[in-house]
Scaffold this motif. Sequence first.
Motif, PDB file in Angstrom:
ATOM      1  N   ARG A   1       5.371   5.852  13.485  1.00  0.00           N
ATOM      2  CA  ARG A   1       6.371   6.904  13.226  1.00  0.00           C
ATOM      3  C   ARG A   1       5.895   7.846  12.117  1.00  0.00           C
ATOM      4  NH1 ARG A   1      12.293   6.325  12.941  1.00  0.00           N
ATOM      5  NH2 ARG A   1      11.974   5.045  14.794  1.00  0.00           N
ATOM      6  N   LEU A   2       5.244   7.281  11.093  1.00  0.00           N
ATOM      7  CA  LEU A   2       4.813   8.078   9.944  1.00  0.00           C
ATOM      8  C   LEU A   2       3.402   8.657  10.103  1.00  0.00           C
ATOM      9  CD1 LEU A   2       6.150   5.761   7.094  1.00  0.00           C
ATOM     10  CD2 LEU A   2       7.235   7.831   8.028  1.00  0.00           C
ATOM     11  N   GLY A   3       2.719   8.298  11.205  1.00  0.00           N
ATOM     12  CA  GLY A   3       1.352   8.774  11.402  1.00  0.00           C
ATOM     13  C   GLY A   3       0.373   8.156  10.432  1.00  0.00           C
ATOM     14  N   LEU A   4       0.634   6.876  10.101  1.00  0.00           N
ATOM     15  CA  LEU A   4      -0.202   6.161   9.133  1.00  0.00           C
ATOM     16  C   LEU A   4      -0.862   4.953   9.786  1.00  0.00           C
ATOM     17  CD1 LEU A   4       2.383   6.109   6.200  1.00  0.00           C
ATOM     18  CD2 LEU A   4       0.363   7.579   6.374  1.00  0.00           C
ATOM     19  N   ALA A   5      -1.823   4.381   9.102  1.00  0.00           N
ATOM     20  CA  ALA A   5      -2.469   3.156   9.577  1.00  0.00           C
ATOM     21  C   ALA A   5      -1.610   1.948   9.206  1.00  0.00           C
ATOM     22  CB  ALA A   5      -3.853   3.013   8.946  1.00  0.00           C
ATOM     23  N   PHE A   6      -1.693   0.912  10.023  1.00  0.00           N
ATOM     24  CA  PHE A   6      -0.996  -0.344   9.761  1.00  0.00           C
ATOM     25  C   PHE A   6      -2.023  -1.401   9.391  1.00  0.00           C
ATOM     26  CE2 PHE A   6       0.350  -4.535  11.384  1.00  0.00           C
ATOM     27  CZ  PHE A   6       1.438  -4.734  10.560  1.00  0.00           C
ATOM     28  N   ARG A   7      -1.666  -2.247   8.441  1.00  0.00           N
ATOM     29  CA  ARG A   7      -2.552  -3.340   8.019  1.00  0.00           C
ATOM     30  C   ARG A   7      -1.707  -4.584   7.771  1.00  0.00           C
ATOM     31  NH1 ARG A   7      -7.204  -2.519   3.422  1.00  0.00           N
ATOM     32  NH2 ARG A   7      -7.944  -4.661   3.265  1.00  0.00           N
ATOM     33  N   ASP A   8      -2.223  -5.719   8.216  1.00  0.00           N
ATOM     34  CA  ASP A   8      -1.539  -7.005   8.068  1.00  0.00           C
ATOM     35  C   ASP A   8      -2.482  -7.934   7.306  1.00  0.00           C
ATOM     36  OD1 ASP A   8      -0.664  -9.690   8.568  1.00  0.00           O
ATOM     37  OD2 ASP A   8       0.416  -8.997  10.333  1.00  0.00           O
ATOM     38  N   THR A   9      -2.029  -8.464   6.176  1.00  0.00           N
ATOM     39  CA  THR A   9      -2.921  -9.290   5.366  1.00  0.00           C
ATOM     40  C   THR A   9      -3.295 -10.602   6.057  1.00  0.00           C
ATOM     41  OG1 THR A   9      -1.067 -10.215   4.087  1.00  0.00           O
ATOM     42  CG2 THR A   9      -2.218  -8.281   3.166  1.00  0.00           C
TER      43      THR A   9
ATOM     44  N   ASP B   1      -3.474   2.999   2.257  1.00  0.00           N
ATOM     45  CA  ASP B   1      -2.436   3.978   1.956  1.00  0.00           C
ATOM     46  C   ASP B   1      -1.435   4.155   3.099  1.00  0.00           C
ATOM     47  OD1 ASP B   1      -4.048   5.297   3.738  1.00  0.00           O
ATOM     48  OD2 ASP B   1      -4.386   7.049   2.479  1.00  0.00           O
ATOM     49  N   GLY B   2      -1.399   3.184   4.003  1.00  0.00           N
ATOM     50  CA  GLY B   2      -0.462   3.234   5.119  1.00  0.00           C
ATOM     51  C   GLY B   2       0.666   2.239   4.936  1.00  0.00           C
ATOM     52  N   VAL B   3       0.988   1.541   6.021  1.00  0.00           N
ATOM     53  CA  VAL B   3       2.029   0.516   6.016  1.00  0.00           C
ATOM     54  C   VAL B   3       1.341  -0.840   5.965  1.00  0.00           C
ATOM     55  CG1 VAL B   3       3.927  -0.499   7.331  1.00  0.00           C
ATOM     56  CG2 VAL B   3       3.627   1.992   7.287  1.00  0.00           C
ATOM     57  N   LEU B   4       1.802  -1.695   5.066  1.00  0.00           N
ATOM     58  CA  LEU B   4       1.178  -2.990   4.846  1.00  0.00           C
ATOM     59  C   LEU B   4       2.191  -4.105   5.051  1.00  0.00           C
ATOM     60  CD1 LEU B   4      -1.283  -4.642   3.779  1.00  0.00           C
ATOM     61  CD2 LEU B   4      -0.371  -4.268   1.470  1.00  0.00           C
ATOM     62  N   ALA B   5       1.830  -5.089   5.872  1.00  0.00           N
ATOM     63  CA  ALA B   5       2.671  -6.274   6.072  1.00  0.00           C
ATOM     64  C   ALA B   5       1.996  -7.466   5.402  1.00  0.00           C
ATOM     65  CB  ALA B   5       2.854  -6.557   7.563  1.00  0.00           C
ATOM     66  N   LEU B   6       2.760  -8.182   4.580  1.00  0.00           N
ATOM     67  CA  LEU B   6       2.241  -9.371   3.911  1.00  0.00           C
ATOM     68  C   LEU B   6       2.688 -10.614   4.661  1.00  0.00           C
ATOM     69  CD1 LEU B   6       2.916  -8.688   0.113  1.00  0.00           C
ATOM     70  CD2 LEU B   6       1.075  -7.842   1.568  1.00  0.00           C
ATOM     71  N   GLY B   7       1.880 -11.659   4.610  1.00  0.00           N
ATOM     72  CA  GLY B   7       2.293 -12.939   5.152  1.00  0.00           C
ATOM     73  C   GLY B   7       3.531 -13.419   4.412  1.00  0.00           C
ATOM     74  N   GLY B   8       4.358 -14.203   5.089  1.00  0.00           N
ATOM     75  CA  GLY B   8       5.631 -14.637   4.533  1.00  0.00           C
ATOM     76  C   GLY B   8       5.536 -15.331   3.192  1.00  0.00           C
ATOM     77  N   GLY B   9       4.448 -16.073   2.953  1.00  0.00           N
ATOM     78  CA  GLY B   9       4.309 -16.818   1.704  1.00  0.00           C
ATOM     79  C   GLY B   9       3.484 -16.123   0.643  1.00  0.00           C
ATOM     80  N   ALA B  10       3.013 -14.921   0.921  1.00  0.00           N
ATOM     81  CA  ALA B  10       2.157 -14.213  -0.039  1.00  0.00           C
ATOM     82  C   ALA B  10       2.850 -14.013  -1.378  1.00  0.00           C
ATOM     83  CB  ALA B  10       1.714 -12.866   0.530  1.00  0.00           C
ATOM     84  N   ILE B  11       4.158 -13.889  -1.345  1.00  0.00           N
ATOM     85  CA  ILE B  11       4.936 -13.603  -2.560  1.00  0.00           C
ATOM     86  C   ILE B  11       5.063 -14.819  -3.466  1.00  0.00           C
ATOM     87  CG2 ILE B  11       6.206 -11.642  -1.660  1.00  0.00           C
ATOM     88  CD1 ILE B  11       7.747 -15.095  -1.663  1.00  0.00           C
ATOM     89  N   LEU B  12       4.569 -15.962  -3.032  1.00  0.00           N
ATOM     90  CA  LEU B  12       4.648 -17.167  -3.848  1.00  0.00           C
ATOM     91  C   LEU B  12       3.700 -17.126  -5.038  1.00  0.00           C
ATOM     92  CD1 LEU B  12       4.863 -19.833  -0.996  1.00  0.00           C
ATOM     93  CD2 LEU B  12       6.735 -18.935  -2.419  1.00  0.00           C
TER      94      LEU B  12
END
Length: 167
Positions: free
Chosen positions: A25-33, A73-84
């Motif tokens: 939607r934003l015309g950005l790259a997506f990245r998943d850790t 500099d796009g959209v970044l998804a973190l794994g569920g436990g990364a915030i630990l």
Amino acid sequence: MSPRAVLIGAPGSGKTTVGRLLAERLGLAFRDTDADVEAVAGKPVSDIFVEDGEERFRELEAQAVRLALAEHDGVLALGGGAILAEPTRELLAGHPVVYLEVGLSQAVSRVGLASARPLLVLNPRSQLKKLMDARRPIYEGLATVRVATDERGAGEVVDEIVKGLGL
């Protein structure tokens, strides 16, 4: 360089699905850790847990998050436990963090009880509930924006993120 949005939440909250759609939607790259960890390790997350242990996975995950926050500099998804990891929580300060909230029944239906997710192997529903209960205060504390995902399509969730972050 800094991500326009960092998605956090429990397994089944929709981080990858919503993240891809938001990036599009934003015309950005997506990245998943999680994908970054798999690329570095040369094997799936579930194999890293089994063969190398959760501690090694968490080390790789922390490194992946650190690099992604600095390089992407796009959209970044973190794994569920990364915030630990405390260093990860510190790095997230100042970033636009979106907590995708999901209820237990929705998470279970999305993840499935026969999941290959390593932390949900024995009694997946009970394990998922424990993870969600333990992590919820951390997710909430890190969030710039909180978006409920239950009974909502990915497009609706993306609309709310765009509005909430003023994108």
